[in-house]
Design a protein around this motif. Sequence first.
Motif, PDB file in Angstrom:
ATOM      1  N   ASP A 129     -21.454  -1.105  -4.026  1.00  0.00           N
ATOM      2  CA  ASP A 129     -20.972  -0.810  -5.371  1.00  0.00           C
ATOM      3  C   ASP A 129     -20.704  -2.098  -6.147  1.00  0.00           C
ATOM      4  O   ASP A 129     -20.840  -3.207  -5.614  1.00  0.00           O
ATOM      5  N   GLN A 130     -20.307  -1.938  -7.393  1.00  0.00           N
ATOM      6  CA  GLN A 130     -20.113  -3.080  -8.293  1.00  0.00           C
ATOM      7  C   GLN A 130     -19.181  -4.133  -7.686  1.00  0.00           C
ATOM      8  O   GLN A 130     -19.428  -5.327  -7.800  1.00  0.00           O
ATOM      9  N   ASP A 131     -18.122  -3.682  -7.021  1.00  0.00           N
ATOM     10  CA  ASP A 131     -17.129  -4.629  -6.496  1.00  0.00           C
ATOM     11  C   ASP A 131     -17.498  -5.207  -5.131  1.00  0.00           C
ATOM     12  O   ASP A 131     -16.821  -6.117  -4.631  1.00  0.00           O
ATOM     13  N   THR A 132     -18.564  -4.706  -4.494  1.00  0.00           N
ATOM     14  CA  THR A 132     -18.979  -5.259  -3.198  1.00  0.00           C
ATOM     15  C   THR A 132     -20.345  -5.943  -3.276  1.00  0.00           C
ATOM     16  O   THR A 132     -20.894  -6.352  -2.256  1.00  0.00           O
ATOM     17  N   GLU A 136     -27.576 -10.958 -11.567  1.00  0.00           N
ATOM     18  CA  GLU A 136     -27.912 -11.708 -12.780  1.00  0.00           C
ATOM     19  C   GLU A 136     -27.598 -10.895 -14.032  1.00  0.00           C
ATOM     20  O   GLU A 136     -27.053 -11.421 -15.012  1.00  0.00           O
ATOM     21  N   GLN A 137     -27.910  -9.594 -14.007  1.00  0.00           N
ATOM     22  CA  GLN A 137     -27.619  -8.728 -15.160  1.00  0.00           C
ATOM     23  C   GLN A 137     -26.109  -8.516 -15.307  1.00  0.00           C
ATOM     24  O   GLN A 137     -25.585  -8.479 -16.424  1.00  0.00           O
ATOM     25  N   LYS A 138     -25.442  -8.377 -14.177  1.00  0.00           N
ATOM     26  CA  LYS A 138     -23.981  -8.198 -14.206  1.00  0.00           C
ATOM     27  C   LYS A 138     -23.307  -9.407 -14.832  1.00  0.00           C
ATOM     28  O   LYS A 138     -22.414  -9.278 -15.675  1.00  0.00           O
ATOM     29  N   ASP A 139     -23.738 -10.613 -14.435  1.00  0.00           N
ATOM     30  CA  ASP A 139     -23.158 -11.840 -14.974  1.00  0.00           C
ATOM     31  C   ASP A 139     -23.477 -12.016 -16.454  1.00  0.00           C
ATOM     32  O   ASP A 139     -22.668 -12.539 -17.228  1.00  0.00           O
ATOM     33  N   ALA A 140     -24.691 -11.576 -16.843  1.00  0.00           N
ATOM     34  CA  ALA A 140     -25.137 -11.787 -18.223  1.00  0.00           C
ATOM     35  C   ALA A 140     -24.538 -10.776 -19.201  1.00  0.00           C
ATOM     36  O   ALA A 140     -24.133 -11.135 -20.317  1.00  0.00           O
ATOM     37  N   ASN A 141     -24.460  -9.509 -18.786  1.00  0.00           N
ATOM     38  CA  ASN A 141     -24.036  -8.485 -19.757  1.00  0.00           C
ATOM     39  C   ASN A 141     -23.187  -7.359 -19.169  1.00  0.00           C
ATOM     40  O   ASN A 141     -22.992  -6.332 -19.808  1.00  0.00           O
TER      41      ASN A 141
END
Length: 337
Positions: free
Chosen positions: A304-307, A257-262
């Motif tokens: 990680d971020q990409d997985t 949710e945080q990744k998608d938002a900011n």
Amino acid sequence: MTRISSLLTATAIGVVLLSGAALADTSGKKIALSNNYAGNSWRQAMLKSWDTVTKKAVADGVVAAADPFTTGENQATEQAAQIQNLILQGYDAIVINAASPTALNGAVKEACDAGIIVVSFDGVVNEPCAWRIAVDFKQMGAVQLDYLAEKIPAGGNLLEIRGLAGVFVDDEIHAGIEQGVAKHTQFKIAGSVHGDWTQEVAQKAVAGILPSLPEIAAVVTQGGDGYGAAEAFKAAGRPTPLIIMGNRQDELQWWKEQKDANGYETMSVSIAPGVSTLAFWVAQQILDGKEVPKDLVVPFLRIDQDTLEANLATTEKGGVANVEYSLEDAQKVIAGK
């Protein structure tokens, strides 16, 4: 030998070879799980994995029983008494997630002296007669600082959330974090609390220490505490630092949710709860006459971020990102592959 008996013998050998049956018959053997604690999502997932894999093994006739037993609290004295009970109940092997690396050694030695195989995992014991299965927990702590050094090269103050006090896993991850801070001297641990690997406990502990802390650049953790830490920072009205996660579904969901938002970035690392199933198969292989090294190391599970999305999609709500082990997986680990 008659032709018929020769054929029967050849057929029997063929069945053994085709079925992958091991050196000795373990179909009549009983294995017990002695677990010291079940009060968080990782432990619940661990028990669920044990149940899934061992029920099939019993149904398939691999072993006669694979019964789990969990103590009410993380008390070594209670678990030692439980192990002594399992000895009296005639189990052939006991798989242990231990409350202490040393306090159970007397009970473990009693089991070994009674001819019982003892395999410890996650929380391992250091009694020489037992086997041990663990990830490199110290490295699990150190890798967090390596990651932070890449993401926050200027460094800053850290909040450390530890696990259950007095448990081998907590001590090892903490030692790895200290090792990482010594390597990356731009970071300093400004405060430390015990979160007991549980979101609710972690949230309360972080909320209690936050008013006394300076600005926090990142939170280093042990698993089951990342989401609780995020909620505590939010409730205190403080900026959300980079929080290392521990593979729990609620942590991964919050991260997405945080990744998608900011564009929030972090990493997540933990031992897979399914390591209990590896311990089961290792015990079965020892009962089967296989030569197994006393110490086995399995990799930790890193996200990680990409997985993130792929792992979140396969992690059930309220659960933990997981890997369950088969007999073939155990044989590879035993062989060092």
